[in-house]
Write an enzyme that holds these catalytic residues in place. Structure first.
Site, PDB file in Angstrom:
ATOM      1  N   TRP A  24      35.107  52.260  37.564  1.00 37.97           N
ATOM      2  CA  TRP A  24      33.873  51.562  37.621  1.00 37.97           C
ATOM      3  C   TRP A  24      33.258  51.976  39.087  1.00 37.97           C
ATOM      4  O   TRP A  24      32.031  51.941  39.057  1.00 37.97           O
ATOM      5  CB  TRP A  24      34.336  50.081  37.890  1.00 37.97           C
ATOM      6  CG  TRP A  24      33.329  49.126  38.031  1.00 37.97           C
ATOM      7  CD1 TRP A  24      32.104  49.147  38.098  1.00 37.97           C
ATOM      8  CD2 TRP A  24      33.634  47.613  38.322  1.00 37.97           C
ATOM      9  NE1 TRP A  24      31.258  48.063  38.523  1.00 37.97           N
ATOM     10  CE2 TRP A  24      32.322  47.068  38.504  1.00 37.97           C
ATOM     11  CE3 TRP A  24      34.622  46.829  38.308  1.00 37.97           C
ATOM     12  CZ2 TRP A  24      32.264  45.731  38.721  1.00 37.97           C
ATOM     13  CZ3 TRP A  24      34.567  45.391  38.669  1.00 37.97           C
ATOM     14  CH2 TRP A  24      33.258  44.848  38.885  1.00 37.97           C
ATOM     15  N   TYR A  60      28.901  50.566  34.068  1.00 37.89           N
ATOM     16  CA  TYR A  60      29.069  50.985  35.411  1.00 37.89           C
ATOM     17  C   TYR A  60      28.454  52.050  36.165  1.00 37.89           C
ATOM     18  O   TYR A  60      28.131  52.951  35.650  1.00 37.89           O
ATOM     19  CB  TYR A  60      30.592  51.654  35.296  1.00 37.89           C
ATOM     20  CG  TYR A  60      31.807  50.857  34.701  1.00 37.89           C
ATOM     21  CD1 TYR A  60      31.674  49.225  35.042  1.00 37.89           C
ATOM     22  CD2 TYR A  60      33.128  51.339  34.457  1.00 37.89           C
ATOM     23  CE1 TYR A  60      32.795  48.649  34.413  1.00 37.89           C
ATOM     24  CE2 TYR A  60      34.229  50.822  34.099  1.00 37.89           C
ATOM     25  CZ  TYR A  60      33.987  49.316  34.124  1.00 37.89           C
ATOM     26  OH  TYR A  60      35.019  48.503  33.693  1.00 37.89           O
ATOM     27  N   GLN A 178      41.922  44.731  26.920  1.00 42.91           N
ATOM     28  CA  GLN A 178      41.754  45.096  28.344  1.00 42.91           C
ATOM     29  C   GLN A 178      41.700  43.901  29.030  1.00 42.91           C
ATOM     30  O   GLN A 178      41.133  43.019  28.751  1.00 42.91           O
ATOM     31  CB  GLN A 178      40.655  45.978  28.626  1.00 42.91           C
ATOM     32  CG  GLN A 178      40.644  46.637  30.195  1.00 42.91           C
ATOM     33  CD  GLN A 178      39.658  47.507  30.522  1.00 42.91           C
ATOM     34  OE1 GLN A 178      39.016  47.531  31.654  1.00 42.91           O
ATOM     35  NE2 GLN A 178      39.347  48.438  29.537  1.00 42.91           N
ATOM     36  N   ARG A 230      32.016  42.642  46.429  1.00 40.90           N
ATOM     37  CA  ARG A 230      33.011  41.871  47.046  1.00 40.90           C
ATOM     38  C   ARG A 230      32.611  41.065  48.430  1.00 40.90           C
ATOM     39  O   ARG A 230      33.236  40.199  48.824  1.00 40.90           O
ATOM     40  CB  ARG A 230      34.375  42.494  47.414  1.00 40.90           C
ATOM     41  CG  ARG A 230      35.175  43.022  46.222  1.00 40.90           C
ATOM     42  CD  ARG A 230      35.954  44.211  46.472  1.00 40.90           C
ATOM     43  NE  ARG A 230      35.498  45.498  47.021  1.00 40.90           N
ATOM     44  CZ  ARG A 230      36.128  46.382  47.390  1.00 40.90           C
ATOM     45  NH1 ARG A 230      37.572  46.471  47.358  1.00 40.90           N
ATOM     46  NH2 ARG A 230      35.548  47.617  48.026  1.00 40.90           N
ATOM     47  N   GLY A 282      41.393  51.420  40.048  1.00 41.40           N
ATOM     48  CA  GLY A 282      40.272  52.192  40.339  1.00 41.40           C
ATOM     49  C   GLY A 282      40.659  53.124  41.495  1.00 41.40           C
ATOM     50  O   GLY A 282      41.316  53.019  42.280  1.00 41.40           O
TER      51      GLY A 282
END
Length: 324
Positions: A24, A60, A178, A230, A282
């Protein structure tokens, strides 16, 4: 270097290293700055370390992650086990309706995945929408047609919703799930993991480091870059309170870091659950990859260590870090 253990992705029969690479961040959006050369070097290093599993998605980096992986695979496709996803691109964001409203459109969409990846097949295709939408059967039928055509080896679904998973696997032909799972989010342990074990579904764990929280490197004063999704953790009052609560748990977990990093402990924890096939943390650069990979070579956490983790986040407890 010791060889990384391989595990089978449920009923698909596909063998993957128990730790893979989530791609990602290398898409170049939502995770701060990333350079393509560093990402390509990281993928090369993963192969050198013995990792064979790489997970990406059309969304992504708005298709860039898939293109980058396609470039990395050129001339050596046989060294890669490739998983990608489809569904969010074209979602209208309002009415829970996917643009893939016919089997033909879905097949065309997957053909676009293949073109970006510069391959004539993928090992695993996954439905990437986490809501009960009216054309879910189209994804199942389309995936099965693609499987018959040899363009996919297996198919699965990416979701944290138990009802959605059961509906998607109604005919027992879904190979994988997933799901977000970590020390901070153990909600899958109550219903979902028993179901995947009973129905022979391979489990791909995204978010084993809780989007970086379980690296132990964040503080309450952290300033995320512009463009890093984030940033909402510190900009939104409610999310900031949740973030601070997570940091308190991380401080308690640091007591376990005896000769290991907290990130390695977090990955060990995930890999130790019998339902889990592969963890896909990641990585944007080789240093992150190396740190993650070492966790796959460490001995299991002890019963005493697991008891400490249980006291911090009880079995089945925690929160969803990311919805889909």
């Amino acid at each position: 270097m010791a060889e990384i253990e391989k595990r089978t992705l449920g009923k698909s029969g596909i063998e993957v290293t128990k730790i893979g690479v989530g791609l990602w961040a290398v898409g170049g959006t939502e995770w701060g700055e990333v350079k393509d050369r560093e990402s390509l070097d990281m993928i090369d290093a993963a192969l050198d370390m013995g990792i064979n599993f790489f997970d990406t998605a059309d969304v992504y980096g708005n298709r860039h992650s898939e293109k980058l992986l396609g470039k990395a695979m050129k001339g050596r496709r046989d060294q890669f086990v490739v998983a990608t996803k489809i569904g969010w691109l074209g979602f209208d964001g309002k009415n829970n309706v996917s643009a893939y409203d016919t089997v033909g459109k879905l097949i065309e969409g997957v053909e676009s995945n293949l073109q970006r990846l510069q391959t004539d097949y993928v090992d695993l295709i996954q439905c990437h929408i986490d809501f009960q939408e009216p054309n879910m059967p189209i994804f199942v039928e389309g995936f099965q047609k693609l499987q018959e055509q040899g363009k996919i080896r297996a198919y699965g679904v990416s979701t944290s919703d138990f009802d959605y998973l059961q509906a998607f696997n109604a005919d027992d032909k879904t190979a994988t799930l997933q799901i977000d799972y970590s020390i901070l989010n153990r909600t899958a342990e109550t219903k979902i993991f028993p179901y995947t074990l009973e129905n022979d579904l391979g489990v791909l764990v995204r978010g084993p480091l809780a989007m970086g929280i379980l690296t132990g490197k964040f503080t309450k004063d952290i300033q995320f870059e512009e463009g890093d999704f984030r940033k909402r953790w510190t900009d939104n009052e409610y999310e900031y309170k949740v973030f601070l609560n997570d940091l308190e748990k991380v401080e308690k977990l640091k007591a376990l870091a005896d000769g290991r990093s907290l990130a390695q402990i977090a990955i060990q924890f995930v890999l130790q659950h019998p339902a889990v096939s592969v963890a896909i943390p990641g990585a944007k650069r080789i240093s992150q990859l190396s740190e993650n990979m070492k966790a796959a070579l460490l001995p299991p956490l002890t019963a005493e260590e697991l008891q400490i983790i249980d006291a911090i986040t009880p079995p089945g407890g925690g929160r969803k870090i990311w919805p889909a």
